[in-house]
Design an enzyme around this catalytic site. Structure first.
Site, PDB file in Angstrom:
ATOM      1  N   GLY A  26       3.809   6.075  -2.731  1.00  0.00           N
ATOM      2  CA  GLY A  26       4.892   5.787  -1.790  1.00  0.00           C
ATOM      3  C   GLY A  26       5.451   4.387  -1.993  1.00  0.00           C
ATOM      4  O   GLY A  26       6.660   4.205  -2.117  1.00  0.00           O
ATOM      5  N   ASN A  68       2.882  -5.487  -3.407  1.00  0.00           N
ATOM      6  CA  ASN A  68       2.859  -6.726  -4.191  1.00  0.00           C
ATOM      7  C   ASN A  68       3.448  -7.858  -3.349  1.00  0.00           C
ATOM      8  O   ASN A  68       4.569  -7.740  -2.866  1.00  0.00           O
ATOM      9  CB  ASN A  68       3.686  -6.559  -5.462  1.00  0.00           C
ATOM     10  CG  ASN A  68       3.406  -5.242  -6.154  1.00  0.00           C
ATOM     11  OD1 ASN A  68       2.270  -4.947  -6.492  1.00  0.00           O
ATOM     12  ND2 ASN A  68       4.438  -4.428  -6.311  1.00  0.00           N
ATOM     13  N   GLU A 106       3.604  -1.590   4.204  1.00  0.00           N
ATOM     14  CA  GLU A 106       3.510  -2.561   3.102  1.00  0.00           C
ATOM     15  C   GLU A 106       3.569  -3.984   3.640  1.00  0.00           C
ATOM     16  O   GLU A 106       2.877  -4.883   3.143  1.00  0.00           O
ATOM     17  CB  GLU A 106       4.623  -2.334   2.080  1.00  0.00           C
ATOM     18  CG  GLU A 106       4.681  -0.936   1.477  1.00  0.00           C
ATOM     19  CD  GLU A 106       3.347  -0.413   0.967  1.00  0.00           C
ATOM     20  OE1 GLU A 106       2.535  -1.235   0.484  1.00  0.00           O
ATOM     21  OE2 GLU A 106       3.099   0.799   1.062  1.00  0.00           O
ATOM     22  N   HIS A 141       0.386  -5.253   4.891  1.00  0.00           N
ATOM     23  CA  HIS A 141      -0.491  -5.632   3.784  1.00  0.00           C
ATOM     24  C   HIS A 141      -0.328  -7.092   3.372  1.00  0.00           C
ATOM     25  O   HIS A 141      -1.215  -7.660   2.729  1.00  0.00           O
ATOM     26  CB  HIS A 141      -0.167  -4.799   2.545  1.00  0.00           C
ATOM     27  CG  HIS A 141      -0.898  -3.499   2.463  1.00  0.00           C
ATOM     28  ND1 HIS A 141      -2.243  -3.393   2.693  1.00  0.00           N
ATOM     29  CD2 HIS A 141      -0.473  -2.252   2.147  1.00  0.00           C
ATOM     30  CE1 HIS A 141      -2.608  -2.118   2.513  1.00  0.00           C
ATOM     31  NE2 HIS A 141      -1.555  -1.412   2.185  1.00  0.00           N
TER      32      HIS A 141
END
Ligand SMILES: [Zn+2]
Length: 856
Positions: A274, A278, A309, A312
């Protein structure tokens, strides 16, 4: 290849003696547009210290060739020190400088540096994807999460390209035909989190800022990119809106300013997952750039991924697990935070409904495989790590964190997170580091948190909770107890809801009690004396992770009135519980379909409706007694057509029913309508037959033998794009002829250059429910090839082969026996391969049980 499957023991030993001061990575991708160039130049300088001078270690590198290796000024012979996967390093000094000059390969599997040529305009696009251990395909490194270091990236690329990496560019210099991008040094990060995206990408820019406590302002530039040929579909504004809402939310809740300087979000082609977190350069699959009409559920899903994300950046990037055993420390949190932030900070208010109904279904499925594992796992090597990006690590972990918030309180949970970031910023952690802060902030204490962790994080499996109701002669509850079963009984914080009928027939909650349940039987004292309700819903509000069961009266209520439940979340929980009953063979599949036929048309939540469509199709293909399949299929397609015609013109529901008709249509009447919609001779008021819907129709018709190769080629000419090529391939493979099946099989098996997305297009076209006999002969060939494919292909492609071609449609004893025979004959096959086969075997056995239940 020796040394390719890096083990935990090796990583621990290496981290025991090394610490890395920094990397300088120089990549030259100037030759990328010419496909004749299979490789690019990669030069890496690693400065690192060693606590045991004289010791030996190795660097990781998967490259076709190495030009030169220099350690502390000493030239090493690549032929002697490089074996294709590792660079052997002997006689280390206290302070070391390693330089590796290599030719690395452009990837077509989505692992490493992926190269894609856009069929629409011939442009070339590159991006990297590494997790768990593929950075070594692009530069030499120590490929393990706990050897963090700052990186200086320098990328030389064609002059017309832009390049993105984790940090902003410091300088761009020009020379003949190319430009060199010098990026600022990154914060200390793990190898798997580094990223480079390069190509003539379309870019949209914005910025986000917040005032900090010291009066200064945190300025974060935002960018969002996609291929040029998708630019006209790119709704960057909506993406930036969610991005800013998320940054505001996490900034406030985590009390740790966003640490990575800028925030780019790159939507890239043929992406394996998905999205990937980074730091400063998140990559997403480009299906999130919607080129045709999609439902609100798709926008919600994309927003969820954006927030996942972003979470994260703190859980995973700022603080990283030491090794893949604790992958949950980032994935469970990010998954939970995705839904949490969606509900709290954006317009997507149904986030927890989707979570309960869709995300948790993944967890329940995975947690009942024989291969299930505790949320904190035992991951011996990077192959095992690759397979643990699963329903346990993500969805069950997130569900258990939701339970933790119910157990420890919201404030205790977030205060724990804040302390965790403060204590471990730019470091690595294990489970104990988190428990330590939670023991303090939860207010539950050290022992309770340890017990909680043991029960929830360190054991596998799902409990079922069942209400047990006794009533007196007047119909009043004398006792309501919650029964718990499962291999490990756990402490659950739950809500029990009682529902009754209103005069107009709707089912409304009339009582709710929240309590701790532990052990096999817990009496809910507060509910004694109340009138016997129409429906008892244990785990109301979805606080805990369990399979919800019903008493007989409540199940009878659902059969007649499931659609009358007013509350969307409660109704979604009822749907989810009925699906679990069906999977467990406790509710005949045709009874489940009866619920869908009766009540799906009234389902207001579009995400729930789409899940029902998927599950109904699954029940039909795998769980309905084969003797009744054709009749059930007709009923579903009739229902789809009826609801399609009844749906509001132009609505999401209308589109969802149109897609459902396409995947259930087998009758002449229905197929003629699909053909008419494509030809423009039939119309459904408000339904736009746009390009993606056209492909859905073509694939459906192809599977029924009603699309020729010429027609599909003509459609591809009309839509000669990346997704057009994938859909055309899928449609060709879906045709019900021996030749089409042989071609699809051969494309994957005989050609190891087929890119990741095309492998999936071939396997999904190949396996059609209406073609069981036609594809039956491939089962034997599949088992013969398993080990060869596993050994010869990259793990990403091998996984697609193993899952995509498993003979799952052959739901018979012979196929189950063939699977068991392979497992018995291959005890020493790779553990990750055996795991995949065991899981498919379990699905097959489950289907056989469910079919038996449906026969009655
Ligand atoms: Zn994630």
């Amino acid at each position: 290849m020796p040394g390719k499957n890096l083990s935990r023991d090796e990583a621990q030993a290496r981290a025991g003696i090394l610490s890395v001061d920094g990397y300088e990575v120089r990549l030259d991708v100037t030759g990328a547009p010419d496909l004749a160039n299979a490789t690019f130049r990669s030069t890496t300088t690693i400065r690192f210290s060693c606590s045991e001078p004289g010791a030996s270690t190795f660097a990781d590198l998967l490259a076709p060739s190495v030009r030169a290796v220099t350690l502390n000024g000493r030239a090493l012979d690549p032929a002697l020190v490089f074996d294709g996967a590792r660079v052997a390093l002997d006689e280390l000094a206290a302070e070391n400088v390693l330089v590796v000059d290599a030719d690395c390969a452009y990837s077509r599997t989505g692992e490493g540096l992926h190269r894609f040529t856009d069929p629409a305009d011939g442009e070339t696009y590159l991006y990297t994807h590494y997790e768990p251990a593929e950075a070594r395909r692009v530069f030499a490194n120590f490929e393990q999460p706990d050897l963090k270091a700052p990186y200086l990236f320098t990328v030389t690329a064609p002059a017309a390209w832009d390049v993105y990496a984790n940090a902003a560019e410091r300088e761009v210099t020009e020379q003949a035909g190319s430009r060199t991008w010098h990026f600022l040094e990154t914060k200390p990060i793990s190898t798997y989190l580094t990223a480079v995206v390069a190509g003539p990408y379309h870019v949209a820019r914005d910025h986000w800022s917040r005032e900090l406590p010291d009066g200064s302002t945190l300025e974060i530039p935002l960018a969002a990119t996609c291929r040029k040929s998708l630019a006209r579909y790119f709704d960057a504004e909506e993406i930036f809106t969610v991005t800013k809402q998320g940054l505001d939310f996490f900034h406030d809740e985590f009390d740790y300013p966003y640490p990575f300087g800028k925030y780019d979000q790159c939507f890239v082609p043929e992406y394996n997952i998905g999205a990937m977190e980074n730091p400063g350069c998140v990559t997403f699959r480009e299906d999130f750039v919607f080129r045709s009409k999609v439902t609100e559920a798709a926008y919600e899903g994309r927003a969820n991924v954006i927030l996942h994300e972003m979470a994260h950046m703190w859980f995973g990037d700022l603080v990283t697990m030491k090794w893949w055993d604790d992958l949950w420390l980032k994935e469970s949190f990010a998954d939970f935070m995705g839904s949490f932030a969606l509900r709290e900070a954006t317009k997507y208010q149904a986030a927890w409904v989707t979570f309960a109904n869709q995300r948790k279904a993944w967890a329940y499925r995975q947690d009942q495989y024989p291969t299930t594992h505790p949320i904190t796992a035992d991951i011996r090597d990077v192959e095992a790590a690759k397979l643990n990006f699963d329903g346990i690590t993500y969805a069950k972990g997130a569900a258990v964190l939701k339970q933790l918030v119910a157990y420890a309180g919201r404030e205790g949970f977030f205060e724990g997170a804040r302390r965790y970031f403060q204590q471990h910023a730019f470091g690595n952690t294990v489970l104990g580091d988190l428990l330590e802060v939670l023991a303090v902030t939860s207010g539950r204490g050290e022992q309770a948190m340890a017990d909680w962790s043991k029960a929830w994080l360190q054991t596998a499996g799902v409990n079922a909770l069942t209400p047990q109701v006794t009533v007196d002669a007047e119909g009043r509850i004398t006792e309501l107890a919650v029964l718990q079963d499962g291999a490990t009984l756990r402490p659950h914080r739950i809500a029990v809801g009682l529902y009754d009928r209103e005069p107009d027939g709707t089912l409304l909650r009339t009582a709710r009690v929240e309590l701790d349940v532990s052990g096999a039987r817990t009496v809910v004292e507060e509910l004694a004396g109340r009138p016997r309700p129409a429906l008892v819903l244990v785990n109301d509000d979805d606080l805990t992770y369990c399979k919800i069961r019903f008493d007989a009266d409540s199940l009878a209520t659902l059969r007649t009135s499931l659609g009358d439940i007013q509350d969307t979340l409660a109704r979604a929980l009822a749907w989810s519980a009925c699906w679990n009953l069906t999977r467990d063979g406790l509710l005949p599949a045709r009874d489940y379909l009866e619920l869908v036929l009766r009540f799906a048309g009234r389902e207001s939540d579009i995400g729930v409706l789409q899940t029902l469509h998927t599950q109904a199709k699954g029940a039909l293909e795998f769980f309905v007694d084969p003797g009744h399949r054709a009749r059930s299929a007709r009923q579903l397609a009739d229902c789809a057509l009826r609801e399609l015609r009844a749906a509001a013109p132009g609505s999401d529901h209308q589109l969802a029913w149109a897609r459902f008709l396409a995947i259930t249509a087998t009758d002449e009447e229905h197929l003629v309508l699909l053909e008419g919609l494509l030809a423009g001779t039939a119309r459904i008021d408000g339904l736009e037959v746009d390009q993606d819907l056209r492909w859905s129709l073509w694939i459906a018709l192809a599977a029924e033998g009603r699309a020729t190769a010429e027609q599909l080629a003509a459609e591809l000419q009309r839509d000669n794009t990346a997704s057009g090529n994938q859909k055309a391939t899928q449609a060709l493979a879906a045709r019900p002829t021996a030749e089409a099946k042989a071609a699809a099989w051969s494309a994957v098996v005989d050609d190891d250059s087929l890119p990741n997305a095309m492998v999936s297009a071939q396997t999904s076209g190949f396996a059609q429910a209406g073609q069981r006999e036609l594809i039956a002969p491939y089962a034997a060939r599949y088992f013969e090839l398993l080990e060869t494919i596993w050994a010869e292909r990259s793990i990403e492609i091998a996984i697609r082969f193993v899952g995509g071609f498993f003979p799952r449609l052959q739901t018979d004893d012979a196929t189950l026996a063939a699977t068991d025979a392979w497992l018995a004959d291959h005890p020493d096959a790779a553990a990750a391969l055996r795991r995949l086969v065991l899981e498919s075997r379990d699905e097959l056995a489950r289907a056989l049980r469910a079919q038996a239940a449906d026969r009655g």
